[in-house]
Structure formats: C-alpha cells, structure tokens
Design an enzyme around this catalytic site. Structure first.
Site, PDB file in Angstrom:
ATOM      1  N   ASN A 149      91.271 123.754  24.413  1.00 55.47           N
ATOM      2  CA  ASN A 149      91.544 122.919  24.494  1.00 55.47           C
ATOM      3  C   ASN A 149      90.810 122.041  22.969  1.00 55.47           C
ATOM      4  O   ASN A 149      89.153 122.584  23.607  1.00 55.47           O
ATOM      5  CB  ASN A 149      90.954 122.772  26.069  1.00 55.47           C
ATOM      6  CG  ASN A 149      89.961 121.073  25.846  1.00 55.47           C
ATOM      7  OD1 ASN A 149      90.668 119.881  25.194  1.00 55.47           O
ATOM      8  ND2 ASN A 149      89.855 121.080  26.586  1.00 55.47           N
ATOM      9  N   LYS A 200      89.954 119.366  22.442  1.00 56.58           N
ATOM     10  CA  LYS A 200      89.404 118.782  22.798  1.00 56.58           C
ATOM     11  C   LYS A 200      89.397 117.084  22.312  1.00 56.58           C
ATOM     12  O   LYS A 200      90.151 117.922  20.874  1.00 56.58           O
ATOM     13  CB  LYS A 200      87.673 118.738  23.023  1.00 56.58           C
ATOM     14  CG  LYS A 200      87.527 119.915  24.066  1.00 56.58           C
ATOM     15  CD  LYS A 200      86.279 119.492  24.675  1.00 56.58           C
ATOM     16  CE  LYS A 200      85.459 121.323  25.113  1.00 56.58           C
ATOM     17  NZ  LYS A 200      84.591 120.995  26.145  1.00 56.58           N
ATOM     18  N   HIS A 250      89.975 117.227  33.712  1.00 55.48           N
ATOM     19  CA  HIS A 250      89.049 118.498  33.402  1.00 55.48           C
ATOM     20  C   HIS A 250      87.669 117.200  32.986  1.00 55.48           C
ATOM     21  O   HIS A 250      87.354 116.062  33.110  1.00 55.48           O
ATOM     22  CB  HIS A 250      89.632 118.087  31.646  1.00 55.48           C
ATOM     23  CG  HIS A 250      88.489 118.920  30.951  1.00 55.48           C
ATOM     24  ND1 HIS A 250      87.091 118.658  30.241  1.00 55.48           N
ATOM     25  CD2 HIS A 250      87.847 119.944  30.325  1.00 55.48           C
ATOM     26  CE1 HIS A 250      86.059 119.350  30.029  1.00 55.48           C
ATOM     27  NE2 HIS A 250      87.777 120.460  29.201  1.00 55.48           N
ATOM     28  N   GLU A 258      85.219 116.108  32.203  1.00 53.64           N
ATOM     29  CA  GLU A 258      84.583 115.306  30.544  1.00 53.64           C
ATOM     30  C   GLU A 258      85.679 114.433  30.834  1.00 53.64           C
ATOM     31  O   GLU A 258      84.857 112.985  31.155  1.00 53.64           O
ATOM     32  CB  GLU A 258      84.909 116.414  29.797  1.00 53.64           C
ATOM     33  CG  GLU A 258      83.710 116.640  29.477  1.00 53.64           C
ATOM     34  CD  GLU A 258      84.399 117.950  27.661  1.00 53.64           C
ATOM     35  OE1 GLU A 258      85.408 117.764  27.672  1.00 53.64           O
ATOM     36  OE2 GLU A 258      84.102 119.287  27.788  1.00 53.64           O
ATOM     37  N   GLU A 292      86.738 125.737  35.949  1.00 53.28           N
ATOM     38  CA  GLU A 292      85.264 125.496  34.674  1.00 53.28           C
ATOM     39  C   GLU A 292      84.622 125.015  36.242  1.00 53.28           C
ATOM     40  O   GLU A 292      84.033 123.770  36.458  1.00 53.28           O
ATOM     41  CB  GLU A 292      86.194 124.638  33.821  1.00 53.28           C
ATOM     42  CG  GLU A 292      87.458 125.215  33.490  1.00 53.28           C
ATOM     43  CD  GLU A 292      88.015 123.856  31.998  1.00 53.28           C
ATOM     44  OE1 GLU A 292      87.619 124.926  30.930  1.00 53.28           O
ATOM     45  OE2 GLU A 292      87.843 122.637  32.327  1.00 53.28           O
ATOM     46  N   GLY A 346      81.039 124.386  27.836  1.00 54.26           N
ATOM     47  CA  GLY A 346      79.903 123.972  26.241  1.00 54.26           C
ATOM     48  C   GLY A 346      78.589 124.336  26.443  1.00 54.26           C
ATOM     49  O   GLY A 346      78.049 124.352  24.964  1.00 54.26           O
ATOM     50  N   SER A 387      83.142 128.172  28.360  1.00 51.47           N
ATOM     51  CA  SER A 387      81.777 128.913  27.502  1.00 51.47           C
ATOM     52  C   SER A 387      82.788 130.639  27.570  1.00 51.47           C
ATOM     53  O   SER A 387      82.069 132.290  27.674  1.00 51.47           O
ATOM     54  CB  SER A 387      80.183 129.461  28.458  1.00 51.47           C
ATOM     55  OG  SER A 387      79.710 128.597  27.756  1.00 51.47           O
TER      56      SER A 387
END
Ligand code: PEP
Length: 257
Positions: free
Chosen positions: A9, A11, A97, A99, A169, A175, A215
């Site tokens: 990903n 991003k 996702h 985010e 996730e 992250g 991560s």
C-alpha cells in the site's frame, strides 16, 4: 493452500518516476511466485496504467487501487468509479482502509456499496477491518471487528466470499512501528474465520485469505505469516523499499515441491 498474498500500500507517496523505479527494482529480484502466492501493488490512481504495464507479464503480480467511489457514475467531481478502474485493467481495490474510514468518514454502508460495485465490475476487493487502541485496551476488539464484517460483508453470497480477501489491520499498529504480536494476529484471524464460518460455512471461511497489516517489516514478516490463519500481509511503509518488500514476499508460506 489458500492464496498467500503480499500486498503493498503505497498510500499517497512517491512520484511516478520513483514508483516505476521501485517496481523495476522489485521485479529485478526475480522472485518466482508459486501458484498460491500473489504480489499486489496498491498504487495511486494515476499510476495504475504504468505499473500494470510493468508487471503484466509476471505471473501472479497484480495492481490494486487504494479506493473507489460508492456511486456508479455521475456528477461526483474528483471521484473514481469501479467501472473506470476496470477500464484500466485494475485487479484489486483496497476497501475501507482505516485512514479512509477516519479521514474521509467512510461508513459501513458506503463500504458495502463499494464492494458491490467491485463485484459488478470484476474487481477483487481487499476489505480492511481492525480496531482502534481504545477498543483493544478495553478488550472489545472481537466484537468490534465482528461488527465491521457484519455491516459490510454479510449481504454477500457464498460464491462472492469464496476466495475473498480480508485485511485485519489493528489501527494502533499502522505506521506506528508497533506490531501486533504473532499470537495477537493469529487470535484475531482465527476469530474472523470463525465469524465467517458461523454466518456462512467452513468451506467459505477456509477459502478466505486473511492478511495482517500493521508495521509488517522484513524482520517480522516470517513469524507473523507463519501463523496458521495469517495468509500474508498488507504492507505500508516497508513496501516503499524494494529490498525490504522482497524479503516480505519471500516470507509468504510456500508449498514444498
Ligand atoms: C497500511 O497502510 O495498511 C499499513 C499496514 O501500513 P504500515 O505497514 O506502514 O503500518
């Protein structure tokens, strides 16, 4: 064996030149995938055509969009439809996702509609789920994730869910450099599979690839991917480094020949 997947990903990172170089560097590692293994590049919309062109002659290498809109077409300036993604030979779409759920207020219903549009347009969704830190600290993660599955997936048929891809996730691990332990990952992946088996059946549940994201790095992938119900990973930061992502790909479960 179920599909074992290493999905990158990117991003909102990299210029097209950097993205092409990263892809070339990765492909030059000549990692030959087994039939049950896949590598997916989740790239920004404007790069889909170029990256697809790069990987299309490599067996089991695919591209993913990082999102699509939940309406078919029309006056939605700036949005990209599932049909558009199919028209540029996209294979997968990352849906939900954390985010996007957080910064773009994507709710369960929108995600269900996006998934329907993926199916209508022959795109494979990668459905993301996972709990925030406060829920983990209250030990309420199982119910939280179960609800995400129920609200966005339970309208689908057995056929649609056979071979489906889910990415678990935990938000507190994305992250942050903080990874769920392999035991925590296995526990949640088994829970997800049980939830799907209870709603559908064992055959459907066993066919679903459940990726871990949060991560994943070259130095922890092997241990996490080695867990029984972990079928690879959705990888952010570490997918931006060819050598690191190559090691992650090589950490997927193999079938000895
Ligand atoms: C992600 O973007 O889905 C992700 C898991 O990121 P990272 O690997 O950087 O934690």
């Amino acid at each position: 064996m179920r599909k074992q997947i290493a999905a990158a990903n990117w991003k909102m990172n990299l210029t097209i030149e950097q993205g092409i170089k990263l892809t070339d560097d990765l492909l030059s590692e000549n990692i030959e995938l087994q039939d049950h293994q896949e590598v997916i590049f989740g790239v920004p919309f404007p790069y889909l055509i170029s990256i697809k062109e790069k990987i299309k002659s490599y067996k089991n290498y695919f591209v993913a969009a990082q999102n699509c809109y939940f309406q078919k077409a029309g006056a939605y300036t700036g949005e990209v439809s599932a049909e558009m993604l199919t028209s540029v030979a996209t294979d997968y779409v990352i849906i939900g996702h954390s985010e996007r759920r957080e910064y773009f207020n994507e709710n369960h219903q929108m995600l269900a509609e996006k998934i329907n549009l993926c199916f209508e347009n022959d795109l494979k969704p990668i459905f993301c789920c996972g709990e925030p830190l406060s829920i983990r600290e209250a030990n309420e993660q199982n119910g939280y994730v179960e609800n995400q599955l129920k609200e966005s997936l339970f309208h689908l048929t057995d056929k649609q869910l056979t071979g489906f891809v889910i990415a678990y996730e935990p938000i507190w691990a994305i992250g942050t450099g903080k990874t769920a332990s392999s035991a925590q990952a296995q526990e949640m992946h088994a829970h997800i599979r049980n939830v799907m088996a209870a709603k559908y059946n064992n055959e459907v549940a066993e066919s679903i690839s459940i990726l871990y994201g949060g991560s994943v790095k070259a130095n922890n992938a092997k241990e996490i991917f080695g867990e029984k119900d972990v079928d690879g990973g959705l990888v952010g930061g570490a997918s931006l480094n060819a050598a690191e992502f190559a090691t992650i790909i090589k950490s997927l479960k193999t079938i000895s020949r």
